[in-house]
Design a protein around this motif. Structure first.
Motif, PDB file in Angstrom:
ATOM      1  N   LEU A 147      18.103  18.246  14.776  1.00 13.50           N
ATOM      2  CA  LEU A 147      18.770  18.948  15.559  1.00 13.50           C
ATOM      3  C   LEU A 147      19.490  17.980  16.879  1.00 13.50           C
ATOM      4  O   LEU A 147      20.248  17.962  17.335  1.00 13.50           O
ATOM      5  N   ARG A 148      18.706  17.210  17.541  1.00 14.38           N
ATOM      6  CA  ARG A 148      19.263  15.993  19.053  1.00 14.38           C
ATOM      7  C   ARG A 148      19.780  14.914  18.196  1.00 14.38           C
ATOM      8  O   ARG A 148      21.085  14.936  18.678  1.00 14.38           O
ATOM      9  N   ALA A 149      20.297  15.171  17.286  1.00 13.05           N
ATOM     10  CA  ALA A 149      20.732  13.517  16.380  1.00 13.05           C
ATOM     11  C   ALA A 149      22.468  14.466  16.542  1.00 13.05           C
ATOM     12  O   ALA A 149      23.338  14.047  16.544  1.00 13.05           O
ATOM     13  N   ARG A 150      22.228  16.283  15.494  1.00 19.63           N
ATOM     14  CA  ARG A 150      23.395  16.436  15.136  1.00 19.63           C
ATOM     15  C   ARG A 150      24.323  17.113  16.480  1.00 19.63           C
ATOM     16  O   ARG A 150      25.189  16.790  16.890  1.00 19.63           O
ATOM     17  N   ARG A 151      23.441  16.556  17.722  1.00 21.65           N
ATOM     18  CA  ARG A 151      23.739  17.437  19.266  1.00 21.65           C
ATOM     19  C   ARG A 151      24.711  16.495  19.608  1.00 21.65           C
ATOM     20  O   ARG A 151      26.215  16.394  20.147  1.00 21.65           O
TER      21      ARG A 151
ATOM     22  N   MET B 156      -8.318  20.220   7.476  1.00 21.39           N
ATOM     23  CA  MET B 156      -7.948  20.569   8.338  1.00 21.39           C
ATOM     24  C   MET B 156      -6.463  19.506   9.374  1.00 21.39           C
ATOM     25  O   MET B 156      -6.002  20.214   9.040  1.00 21.39           O
ATOM     26  N   LEU B 157      -7.151  18.690   9.313  1.00 18.21           N
ATOM     27  CA  LEU B 157      -6.497  17.154  10.140  1.00 18.21           C
ATOM     28  C   LEU B 157      -5.134  17.563   9.605  1.00 18.21           C
ATOM     29  O   LEU B 157      -4.175  16.924   9.837  1.00 18.21           O
ATOM     30  N   THR B 158      -5.571  16.892   7.930  1.00 18.84           N
ATOM     31  CA  THR B 158      -4.281  16.677   6.641  1.00 18.84           C
ATOM     32  C   THR B 158      -2.926  17.836   7.160  1.00 18.84           C
ATOM     33  O   THR B 158      -1.729  17.282   7.459  1.00 18.84           O
ATOM     34  N   LEU B 159      -3.779  19.098   7.017  1.00 22.02           N
ATOM     35  CA  LEU B 159      -2.631  19.662   7.285  1.00 22.02           C
ATOM     36  C   LEU B 159      -1.603  20.209   8.421  1.00 22.02           C
ATOM     37  O   LEU B 159      -0.671  20.293   8.593  1.00 22.02           O
ATOM     38  N   SER B 160      -2.537  19.716   9.221  1.00 20.11           N
ATOM     39  CA  SER B 160      -1.225  19.271  10.735  1.00 20.11           C
ATOM     40  C   SER B 160      -0.895  18.583  10.842  1.00 20.11           C
ATOM     41  O   SER B 160      -0.048  18.918  10.834  1.00 20.11           O
ATOM     42  N   ALA B 161      -1.157  17.413  10.177  1.00 18.91           N
ATOM     43  CA  ALA B 161      -0.195  16.451  10.692  1.00 18.91           C
ATOM     44  C   ALA B 161       0.773  16.732   9.355  1.00 18.91           C
ATOM     45  O   ALA B 161       2.127  16.059   9.994  1.00 18.91           O
ATOM     46  N   LEU B 162       0.260  17.208   8.392  1.00 18.17           N
ATOM     47  CA  LEU B 162       1.818  17.871   7.103  1.00 18.17           C
ATOM     48  C   LEU B 162       2.545  18.744   8.174  1.00 18.17           C
ATOM     49  O   LEU B 162       3.979  18.540   8.093  1.00 18.17           O
ATOM     50  N   ALA B 163       1.990  19.582   8.725  1.00 22.23           N
ATOM     51  CA  ALA B 163       3.182  21.261   9.207  1.00 22.23           C
ATOM     52  C   ALA B 163       3.476  20.373  10.365  1.00 22.23           C
ATOM     53  O   ALA B 163       4.975  20.960  10.585  1.00 22.23           O
ATOM     54  N   LEU B 164       2.985  18.975  11.380  1.00 21.31           N
ATOM     55  CA  LEU B 164       3.918  18.678  12.098  1.00 21.31           C
ATOM     56  C   LEU B 164       4.914  17.822  11.706  1.00 21.31           C
ATOM     57  O   LEU B 164       6.157  17.756  12.938  1.00 21.31           O
ATOM     58  N   LEU B 165       5.140  17.468  10.709  1.00 19.66           N
ATOM     59  CA  LEU B 165       6.582  16.696   9.908  1.00 19.66           C
ATOM     60  C   LEU B 165       7.709  17.524  10.328  1.00 19.66           C
ATOM     61  O   LEU B 165       8.597  17.107  11.019  1.00 19.66           O
ATOM     62  N   PRO B 166       7.760  18.514   9.708  1.00 20.13           N
ATOM     63  CA  PRO B 166       8.853  20.161   9.423  1.00 20.13           C
ATOM     64  C   PRO B 166       9.378  19.848  10.938  1.00 20.13           C
ATOM     65  O   PRO B 166      10.500  19.843  12.071  1.00 20.13           O
ATOM     66  N   VAL B 167       8.814  20.075  11.770  1.00 17.90           N
ATOM     67  CA  VAL B 167       8.594  20.621  13.267  1.00 17.90           C
ATOM     68  C   VAL B 167       9.066  19.378  14.086  1.00 17.90           C
ATOM     69  O   VAL B 167      10.421  19.366  14.801  1.00 17.90           O
ATOM     70  N   GLY B 168       7.984  18.296  14.233  1.00 10.94           N
ATOM     71  CA  GLY B 168       9.195  17.112  14.825  1.00 10.94           C
ATOM     72  C   GLY B 168      10.225  16.357  14.226  1.00 10.94           C
ATOM     73  O   GLY B 168      11.576  15.791  14.964  1.00 10.94           O
ATOM     74  N   LEU B 169      10.243  16.084  13.370  1.00 17.67           N
ATOM     75  CA  LEU B 169      11.584  15.951  12.145  1.00 17.67           C
ATOM     76  C   LEU B 169      12.430  16.164  12.505  1.00 17.67           C
ATOM     77  O   LEU B 169      13.657  16.051  12.103  1.00 17.67           O
TER      78      LEU B 169
END
Length: 167
Positions: free
Chosen positions: A162-166, A144-157
Motif C-alpha cells: 500500500l505504501r509503494a502504491r501510494r 504458535m511462533l510459526t503461525l505468528s510469523a506466517l500471519a505477519l507476512l500479509p500484514v507487513g507486506l
C-alpha cells in the motif's frame, strides 16, 4: 499487535521449555529484541531515507518473519540471541513505518489518529497474548511462533505494498 507482540511474550517460555534454557538465561537472551530496537534507532536517520517507507516495511517484515521462525526452529540455543536481535530490528523497522503513517493519516486530527493507532495496537497485543497462550498449549510454542510469523507476512507486506502504491 495480535500476530507479533502477543506471541513474542512466549519466547522466553519457548527457550526454557523447548531449548532447555533456565528462565533467567532465556530472559537475558530475549533482551536482544531490545538491542535490535536500539540498533535501528541508532541507524534510522541513515537507513530510512535510503530504503523509503515501503522497502523499510517490507524488509522489516522479512527480518521479523525469518527471525521468529529462527526462534521457533533453530536447533541450538546459541542462535537465540541472534534471532531475538533480528526480531527486534525487524519489528522496529516495521513499527516505525506504521507509527509514522499513523501520525500522518489525519493531519487535522493527529492526536486522535495516534491514540486510535496505539489503542488498537496494544489491545491487539493483549488479544495476541491470550490467543498465543491457547495456541501454545494446543500445538506447542514452536508452531504458535510459526503461525505468528506466517500471519505477519500479509500484514507487513500488505502495508508495504500500500505504501509503494501510494508513491
Amino acid at each position: 499487535g495480535v500476530v507479533l507482540l502477543g506471541p513474542l511474550a512466549f519466547v522466553a517460555t519457548h527457550l526454557n521449555q523447548v531449548r532447555g534454557a533456565s528462565m533467567p538465561v532465556a530472559g537475558a537472551m530475549f533482551f536482544a529484541v531490545s538491542a535490535g530496537g536500539v540498533v535501528f534507532a541508532l541507524f534510522a536517520r541513515r537507513v530510512v531515507p535510503v530504503l523509503g517507507e515501503a522497502r523499510l516495511a517490507a524488509l522489516g517484515t522479512a527480518v521479523i518473519v525469518l527471525s521468529v521462525l529462527g526462534i521457533a526452529w533453530a536447533p541450538s540455543l546459541a542462535a537465540a540471541p541472534v534471532t531475538c536481535f533480528g526480531a527486534g530490528l525487524g519489528f522496529y523497522m516495521l513499527h516505525n513505518t506504521l507509527q509514522t503513517n499513523a501520525t500522518q493519516m489525519a493531519p487535522t486530527r493527529r492526536g486522535s489518529a495516534v491514540a486510535l493507532f496505539a489503542s488498537l495496537f496494544f489491545l491487539g497485543q493483549s488479544v495476541g497474548v491470550a490467543l498465543a497462550g491457547r495456541l501454545a498449549e494446543a500445538i506447542g510454542t514452536g508452531w504458535m511462533l510459526t503461525l505468528s510469523a506466517l500471519a505477519l507476512l500479509p500484514v507487513g507486506l500488505g502495508f508495504a505494498a500500500l505504501r509503494a502504491r501510494r508513491k
